[in-house]
Design an enzyme around this catalytic site. Structure first.
Site, PDB file in Angstrom:
ATOM      1  N   ASN A   1      -2.088  -5.921  -1.029  1.00  0.00           N
ATOM      2  CA  ASN A   1      -2.380  -4.745  -1.329  1.00  0.00           C
ATOM      3  C   ASN A   1      -1.650  -3.436  -0.780  1.00  0.00           C
ATOM      4  O   ASN A   1      -1.359  -3.765   0.660  1.00  0.00           O
ATOM      5  CB  ASN A   1      -3.796  -4.320  -1.243  1.00  0.00           C
ATOM      6  CG  ASN A   1      -4.834  -5.310  -2.132  1.00  0.00           C
ATOM      7  OD1 ASN A   1      -4.193  -5.626  -3.147  1.00  0.00           O
ATOM      8  ND2 ASN A   1      -5.927  -5.465  -1.873  1.00  0.00           N
TER       9      ASN A   1
ATOM     10  N   HIS B   1       3.463  -6.645   0.638  1.00  0.00           N
ATOM     11  CA  HIS B   1       4.062  -5.868  -0.677  1.00  0.00           C
ATOM     12  C   HIS B   1       4.410  -4.525  -0.014  1.00  0.00           C
ATOM     13  O   HIS B   1       4.384  -3.642  -0.818  1.00  0.00           O
ATOM     14  CB  HIS B   1       3.204  -6.042  -1.756  1.00  0.00           C
ATOM     15  CG  HIS B   1       3.152  -7.155  -2.578  1.00  0.00           C
ATOM     16  ND1 HIS B   1       2.340  -7.447  -3.798  1.00  0.00           N
ATOM     17  CD2 HIS B   1       3.834  -8.248  -2.366  1.00  0.00           C
ATOM     18  CE1 HIS B   1       2.609  -8.586  -4.125  1.00  0.00           C
ATOM     19  NE2 HIS B   1       3.411  -9.235  -3.153  1.00  0.00           N
TER      20      HIS B   1
ATOM     21  N   CYS C   1      19.711   8.335   4.520  1.00  0.00           N
ATOM     22  CA  CYS C   1      19.625   8.512   6.044  1.00  0.00           C
ATOM     23  C   CYS C   1      18.622   7.789   6.888  1.00  0.00           C
ATOM     24  O   CYS C   1      18.633   8.085   7.987  1.00  0.00           O
ATOM     25  CB  CYS C   1      19.502  10.303   6.123  1.00  0.00           C
ATOM     26  SG  CYS C   1      17.958  10.929   6.078  1.00  0.00           S
TER      27      CYS C   1
ATOM     28  N   GLY D   1      -9.734 -12.049  -4.122  1.00  0.00           N
ATOM     29  CA  GLY D   1      -9.570 -11.206  -4.897  1.00  0.00           C
ATOM     30  C   GLY D   1      -8.174 -11.454  -5.209  1.00  0.00           C
ATOM     31  O   GLY D   1      -7.493 -10.174  -5.676  1.00  0.00           O
TER      32      GLY D   1
HETATM   33 ZN   LIG Z   1      17.392  11.463   3.926  1.00  0.00          ZN
END
Ligand SMILES: [Zn+2]
Length: 245
Positions: free
Chosen positions: A100, A117, A128, A186
């Protein structure tokens, strides 16, 4: 009775590592995107949730994500998240590995947390490298731009077509391999490589316990299998266990 068996297993088989999926957060009002009534049944993930879609049209992807970020920002941890945090404090849970991205384990107080994840905690600039925390991204919606260079930011969640964060997967694999008990909560264990973690535990001589509504491919290999809600099951589990291992 089955929760008592699960408690016996948790007490006897330490260390216990927990693996959670979308099913623990549905009780907090966060829908399972992969369910038949979920978001991916209505929206084509190829159009809204792949890294390629993001690179081609980040504004469209943010339009989709933005509505969901509002929902995630107001979601609260439930009894399932709270019970796991409490069991970590009491010494019964070594770590939580989660699929999650919703930060609810952290908000509930879990400390040893591996987010395979990614999460909504930050968004980053692909040009940048500027990293912007969640709280500062929300006011920039509908399309948050990099405060340094102006490029559209990318949420630090793993999109389809992106590799999972290498360090998190390595740590999750190591924890699963060394666990005496892997408690799955779950998750229907369909998404790899996370779905391979039970094999690591079993290969290392550990046991598997599964709390999930609906079947999983590992049910036959689980020592305890509970087809129930995460909140009530984990709350009952916590109350069945002594204060300390
Ligand atoms: Zn940037």
């Amino acid at each position: 009775m089955t929760v008592e068996r699960l408690a016996g297993l948790v007490a006897a088989r330490q260390p216990c590592v927990v693996l959670t999926g979308a099913g623990i957060s549905t009780e907090s009002g966060i829908p399972d995107f992969r369910s038949p009534s979920g978001v991916w049944a209505q929206y084509d993930p190829m159009e809204y949730a792949t890294i390629d879609a993001f690179l081609v049209d980040p504004v469209k992807v943010w339009d989709f994500y933005g509505k969901r970020l509002d929902m995630l920002a107001s979601a609260q941890p439930n009894d399932g998240h709270r019970a796991l945090a409490e069991l970590e404090r009491r010494g019964f849970v070594q770590a939580v590995i989660t699929q999650n991205i919703d930060l609810l384990h952290e908000r509930a107080g879990s400390r040893a947390l591996i987010e395979v994840h990614g999460s909504i905690r930050t968004s980053s600039c692909l040009d940048c490298g500027t990293v912007v925390p969640f709280d500062e991204v929300l006011p920039l919606l509908p399309v948050p731009h990099c405060p340094t260079c102006g490029r559209v930011l990318k949420p630090d969640v793993v999109m389809f077509g992106e590799l999972l964060p290498e360090a998190a997967i390595a740590r999750a694999t190591e924890l699963a391999a060394e666990a005496q008990l892997l408690l799955v909560v779950g998750s229907s264990l369909e998404v790899y490589p996370v779905a391979g973690l039970p094999l690591e535990t079993l290969a290392g001589g550990g046991s598997l316990a599964i709390v999930n509504r609906g079947p999983t491919q590992f049910d036959a290999r689980a020592s305890v299998r509970i087809d129930g809600g995460a909140g009530e099951t984990l709350r009952a589990l916590a109350s069945c266990l002594p204060e300390r291992p």
